[in-house]
Design a protein around this motif. Structure first.
Motif, short mmCIF file in Angstrom:
data_model
loop_
_atom_site.label_atom_id
_atom_site.label_comp_id
_atom_site.label_asym_id
_atom_site.label_seq_id
_atom_site.Cartn_x
_atom_site.Cartn_y
_atom_site.Cartn_z
N THR A 18 0.82 -1.22 0.00
CA THR A 18 0.00 0.00 0.00
C THR A 18 0.85 1.27 0.00
O THR A 18 0.31 2.36 -0.09
N ARG A 19 2.16 1.15 0.12
CA ARG A 19 3.01 2.33 0.17
C ARG A 19 3.43 2.73 -1.24
O ARG A 19 3.95 1.92 -2.00
N TRP A 20 3.19 3.98 -1.58
CA TRP A 20 3.54 4.48 -2.91
C TRP A 20 5.06 4.61 -3.02
O TRP A 20 5.77 4.81 -2.02
N SER A 21 5.55 4.55 -4.25
CA SER A 21 6.95 4.84 -4.49
C SER A 21 7.18 6.34 -4.35
O SER A 21 6.25 7.14 -4.39
N GLU A 22 8.48 6.73 -4.20
CA GLU A 22 8.78 8.15 -4.09
C GLU A 22 8.38 8.91 -5.36
O GLU A 22 7.91 10.04 -5.30
N GLY A 23 8.53 8.25 -6.51
CA GLY A 23 8.13 8.88 -7.76
C GLY A 23 6.63 9.15 -7.81
O GLY A 23 6.19 10.22 -8.28
N GLU A 24 5.84 8.20 -7.33
CA GLU A 24 4.39 8.38 -7.29
C GLU A 24 4.01 9.51 -6.36
O GLU A 24 3.11 10.32 -6.65
N VAL A 25 4.69 9.58 -5.21
CA VAL A 25 4.44 10.65 -4.24
C VAL A 25 4.74 12.01 -4.85
O VAL A 25 3.94 12.95 -4.76
N LYS A 26 5.89 12.14 -5.49
CA LYS A 26 6.26 13.42 -6.08
C LYS A 26 5.29 13.83 -7.18
O LYS A 26 4.89 15.00 -7.28
N SER A 27 4.87 12.87 -7.99
CA SER A 27 3.93 13.17 -9.07
C SER A 27 2.60 13.67 -8.51
O SER A 27 2.01 14.63 -9.02
N ALA A 28 2.14 13.02 -7.44
CA ALA A 28 0.86 13.41 -6.84
C ALA A 28 0.95 14.82 -6.23
O ALA A 28 0.02 15.62 -6.36
N ILE A 29 2.07 15.11 -5.57
CA ILE A 29 2.25 16.44 -4.97
C ILE A 29 2.31 17.50 -6.08
O ILE A 29 1.69 18.56 -5.98
N GLU A 30 3.07 17.20 -7.13
CA GLU A 30 3.18 18.16 -8.24
C GLU A 30 1.84 18.43 -8.89
O GLU A 30 1.51 19.57 -9.21
N ARG A 31 1.04 17.37 -9.08
CA ARG A 31 -0.29 17.57 -9.67
C ARG A 31 -1.16 18.43 -8.78
O ARG A 31 -1.86 19.34 -9.24
N GLY A 32 -1.14 18.15 -7.47
CA GLY A 32 -1.96 18.92 -6.55
C GLY A 32 -1.56 20.39 -6.51
O GLY A 32 -2.41 21.29 -6.52
N LEU A 33 -0.26 20.65 -6.46
CA LEU A 33 0.22 22.03 -6.43
C LEU A 33 -0.14 22.76 -7.73
O LEU A 33 -0.50 23.93 -7.72
N ALA A 34 -0.04 22.04 -8.84
CA ALA A 34 -0.37 22.65 -10.14
C ALA A 34 -1.85 23.02 -10.20
O ALA A 34 -2.23 23.96 -10.91
N GLU A 35 -2.68 22.31 -9.47
CA GLU A 35 -4.11 22.61 -9.44
C GLU A 35 -4.47 23.65 -8.39
O GLU A 35 -5.64 23.94 -8.17
N GLY A 36 -3.44 24.19 -7.70
CA GLY A 36 -3.68 25.27 -6.75
C GLY A 36 -3.97 24.84 -5.33
O GLY A 36 -4.37 25.66 -4.50
N GLU A 37 -3.76 23.57 -5.00
CA GLU A 37 -4.01 23.13 -3.63
C GLU A 37 -2.91 23.63 -2.70
O GLU A 37 -1.75 23.78 -3.10
N ARG A 38 -3.27 23.87 -1.44
CA ARG A 38 -2.30 24.30 -0.44
C ARG A 38 -1.50 23.08 0.01
O ARG A 38 -2.04 21.99 0.20
N LEU A 39 -0.19 23.28 0.19
CA LEU A 39 0.70 22.15 0.45
C LEU A 39 0.30 21.38 1.70
O LEU A 39 0.29 20.15 1.70
N LYS A 40 -0.04 22.10 2.78
CA LYS A 40 -0.34 21.40 4.04
C LYS A 40 -1.56 20.50 3.89
O LYS A 40 -1.54 19.33 4.29
N SER A 41 -2.65 21.03 3.34
CA SER A 41 -3.86 20.22 3.19
C SER A 41 -3.65 19.10 2.17
O SER A 41 -4.17 17.99 2.33
#
Length: 280
Positions: free
Chosen positions: A227-250
């Motif tokens: 169930t643990r994502w790879s580091e690449g998957e984590v980075k991709s998800a964070i980048e997508r969220g930030l690109a969509e304007g989400e706040r980093l903490k939430s």
């Protein structure tokens, strides 16, 4: 004595998939209730069926089901069909069937084609258990809630999607479920039938800017033991969220629930991505 309601599955593409029993039923009933009478008439004309039709589109099923129920209660046998596949399965008919059952009308299934079963049978993902989502809601917040509801299931996930929304839906699935195995099944039983298999990230890339035609079924592998994502998957998800304007903490708090990574570690990775200039 009331008539019977026959729930008749019709071809999802290849008209020769109509079963002999379905054809006999369509010929013998008093009337056929159709999602679109013009579409069904093509099928009926091919097989020389002269039975009269009435319209029961999805947008007006609530208003028109009552009149069809009255015919059933007055003794008419009625066949229920949709444009393709099995009625009442992410298609019109659910309300009519429910009202017929409540009124004591005999409801008879005439089984046949269904896009979800066709896709599962040829997709190559586990089929012992599957969970059908129908169409995801158009509102992204509601779509996210639905995916979040099923992300822990080990059963294969199945959903329908429109061609123009496929790219966005695949991106959302990759973000929320990680890089699971998946299948995009398109134009099943038709001339240009296509089943594309691969990790979700690969499918996101393939369909990002593609012009997609035809009806689409998407299969996604259920949750596996890891169930643990790879580091690449984590980075991709964070980048997508930030690109969509989400706040980093939430964003990192939400991702921690799905990725198997602590929120504090995700936050640190997010800060690092911002510092390196990926996002301002």
């Amino acid at each position: 004595m009331s008539g019977r309601l026959f729930v008749v599955a019709t071809p999802i593409g290849n008209l020769d998939d109509l079963s002999p029993r379905a054809l006999e039923t369509l010929r013998e009933v008093k009337v056929i209730a159709c999602e679109d009478t013009r579409h069904t008439r093509v099928l009926l004309d091919k097989f020389g069926v002269a039975t009269s039709t009435v319209s029961l589109p999805a947008f007006a099923e609530g208003q028109r089901a009552g009149a069809i129920l009255d015919r059933l209660l007055n003794g008419d046998d009625v066949a229920l069909v949709t444009d393709a596949g099995t009625p009442a399965i992410s298609d019109p008919g659910e309300k009519l069937v429910s009202e017929a059952v409540a009124a004591g009308v005999t409801v008879v299934p005439i089984p046949g084609p269904a896009a979800i079963i066709a896709a599962l049978s040829a997709g190559g993902l586990p089929t012992g258990r599957f969970h059908f989502l129908g169409f995801l809601p158009r509102q992204q917040s509601e779509a996210r809630a639905m995916i979040d509801e099923v992300r822990q299931l080990s059963a294969t996930l199945v959903l329908y999607e429109s061609p123009r929304r496929l790219g966005d839906t695949l991106r959302l699935l990759a973000e929320m479920l990680g890089n699971r195995r998946a299948v995009v099944a398109r134009e099943l039983t038709k001339l240009h039938e296509e089943l594309v298999r691969g990790p979700l990230d690969d499918l996101v890339s393939r369909y990002a800017d593609a012009e997609v035609l035809g009806e689409v079924v998407v299969l996604i592998e259920g949750r596996t033991g890891d169930t643990r994502w790879s580091e690449g998957e984590v980075k991709s998800a964070i980048e997508r969220g930030l690109a969509e304007g989400e706040r980093l903490k939430s964003l990192t708090t939400e991702l921690s629930k799905r990725s198997g990574w602590p929120a504090q570690e995700l936050y640190r990775i997010g800060l690092s991505l911002k510092t390196t200039g990926s996002h301002s």
